[in-house]
Design an enzyme around this catalytic site. Sequence first.
Site, PDB file in Angstrom:
ATOM      1  N   ASN A  26       1.899  -9.764   1.601  1.00  0.00           N
ATOM      2  CA  ASN A  26       1.897  -8.842   0.472  1.00  0.00           C
ATOM      3  C   ASN A  26       2.180  -9.587  -0.828  1.00  0.00           C
ATOM      4  O   ASN A  26       1.296  -9.790  -1.651  1.00  0.00           O
ATOM      5  CB  ASN A  26       2.934  -7.741   0.722  1.00  0.00           C
ATOM      6  CG  ASN A  26       2.913  -6.661  -0.352  1.00  0.00           C
ATOM      7  OD1 ASN A  26       2.329  -6.801  -1.418  1.00  0.00           O
ATOM      8  ND2 ASN A  26       3.548  -5.548  -0.097  1.00  0.00           N
ATOM      9  N   THR A  27       3.426 -10.087  -0.974  1.00  0.00           N
ATOM     10  CA  THR A  27       3.834 -10.716  -2.229  1.00  0.00           C
ATOM     11  C   THR A  27       2.917 -11.869  -2.635  1.00  0.00           C
ATOM     12  O   THR A  27       2.599 -12.019  -3.820  1.00  0.00           O
ATOM     13  CB  THR A  27       5.287 -11.225  -2.108  1.00  0.00           C
ATOM     14  OG1 THR A  27       6.091 -10.146  -1.627  1.00  0.00           O
ATOM     15  CG2 THR A  27       5.827 -11.686  -3.448  1.00  0.00           C
ATOM     16  N   ALA A  77       5.383 -11.872   6.819  1.00  0.00           N
ATOM     17  CA  ALA A  77       6.442 -12.219   5.863  1.00  0.00           C
ATOM     18  C   ALA A  77       6.588 -13.718   5.635  1.00  0.00           C
ATOM     19  O   ALA A  77       6.514 -14.516   6.565  1.00  0.00           O
ATOM     20  CB  ALA A  77       7.790 -11.651   6.276  1.00  0.00           C
ATOM     21  N   GLY A  78       6.790 -14.059   4.369  1.00  0.00           N
ATOM     22  CA  GLY A  78       7.116 -15.432   3.993  1.00  0.00           C
ATOM     23  C   GLY A  78       5.937 -16.304   3.621  1.00  0.00           C
ATOM     24  O   GLY A  78       6.111 -17.436   3.174  1.00  0.00           O
ATOM     25  N   LYS A 134       4.865  -0.022  11.628  1.00  0.00           N
ATOM     26  CA  LYS A 134       5.521  -1.330  11.611  1.00  0.00           C
ATOM     27  C   LYS A 134       7.021  -1.066  11.624  1.00  0.00           C
ATOM     28  O   LYS A 134       7.573  -0.532  10.660  1.00  0.00           O
ATOM     29  CB  LYS A 134       5.125  -2.111  10.350  1.00  0.00           C
ATOM     30  CG  LYS A 134       6.026  -3.309  10.062  1.00  0.00           C
ATOM     31  CD  LYS A 134       5.582  -4.079   8.831  1.00  0.00           C
ATOM     32  CE  LYS A 134       6.692  -4.990   8.323  1.00  0.00           C
ATOM     33  NZ  LYS A 134       6.271  -5.847   7.209  1.00  0.00           N
ATOM     34  N   GLY A 147       9.033 -12.158   1.191  1.00  0.00           N
ATOM     35  CA  GLY A 147       8.838 -12.397  -0.246  1.00  0.00           C
ATOM     36  C   GLY A 147       9.253 -13.777  -0.724  1.00  0.00           C
ATOM     37  O   GLY A 147       9.175 -14.058  -1.912  1.00  0.00           O
TER      38      GLY A 147
END
EC number: 2.8.1.10
Lengths: 67, 256
Positions: B205-206, B183-184, B96, B157
């Site tokens: 992830n987060t 992301a986001g 990535k 995040g």
Amino acid sequence: MYCIINGETIHLPAHVRTVAQLLHHFHIHKKIAIVEINMHIVPKEDYEHTAIADGDRIEIVHFVGGG
Amino acid sequence: MLQIGPYTFHSRLLLGTGKFPNIDIQKEAVEASGAQILTFAVRRMNIFAPDQPNFLEKIDVTKYKLLPNTAGAKTAEEAVRIARLAKASGLCDMVKVEVIGCDQTLLPDPVETLKATEMLLEEGFIVLPYTSDDVVLAKRLQQLGCHAIMPGASPIGSGQGIINPLNIQFIIEQATVPVIIDAGIGGPADAALAMELGADGVLLNTAVASAKDPVKMAKAMKLAIEAGRLGYEAGRIPKKRYAIASSPIEGMSVVS
């Protein structure tokens, strides 16, 4: 001899002469790690016969959690 | 099925491995998510603490495709260096590309991302660049031959979800490679929306790692992504301004 490992100047005993010995010295020979000496990656199969020299800049990296 | 380069996956959820409360919860969450692709970062090892637990050593790495990121890189050259280190582990050939151009927003540097993608493709990597939601940049990355496009939904995040669905749709409509929303993502609804818009996958992830119950959230994300995909394939109805009765008009005389 002195090497710069992961940015820190570290004294290595005289018997540590190869990458394989270096990893053993720090007890990380069984870890998933990648070694780079003076910006050149050392392939795993070369650990036994790749010599380290005084003043080498060595990076020992691994995988950590990340997104 | 999600096809990235030579690899095929039945799961459309790509899971990041950062910020989990502990390794046991992480293992359980990974399991619950059904993810087959896990992302990692490459960092210096603490050689004076060899016994520190490492997540990668606690899982069966043959069960997953590892997707190392180039996080920490600010130039194409740095990204290539990190990618080479990751590949030298002998555990992965996907990467990535993540080249951050702004510390506060963590938005990617488009010029360096493009350069890094080109260099890594030349070296034979399976390249998945993390990009902003810019359709022109997505096109340029595709022209280089990257194996997937990974536009951000909102800053990394931030949990803001998809702040520009129109741009994401533009990217999806013109895409010739899989589009993975990266992301986001904040909650399952965000992930489902990404899939309903026609994305091929979601990387998060987060949203899972920092949820109150990461294992439950991992499962929620799995189901949301499956539901969103099914909804996309089923074809949603167009939005209309006024009501259209679901019950028939005929036979209304019973109440009039």
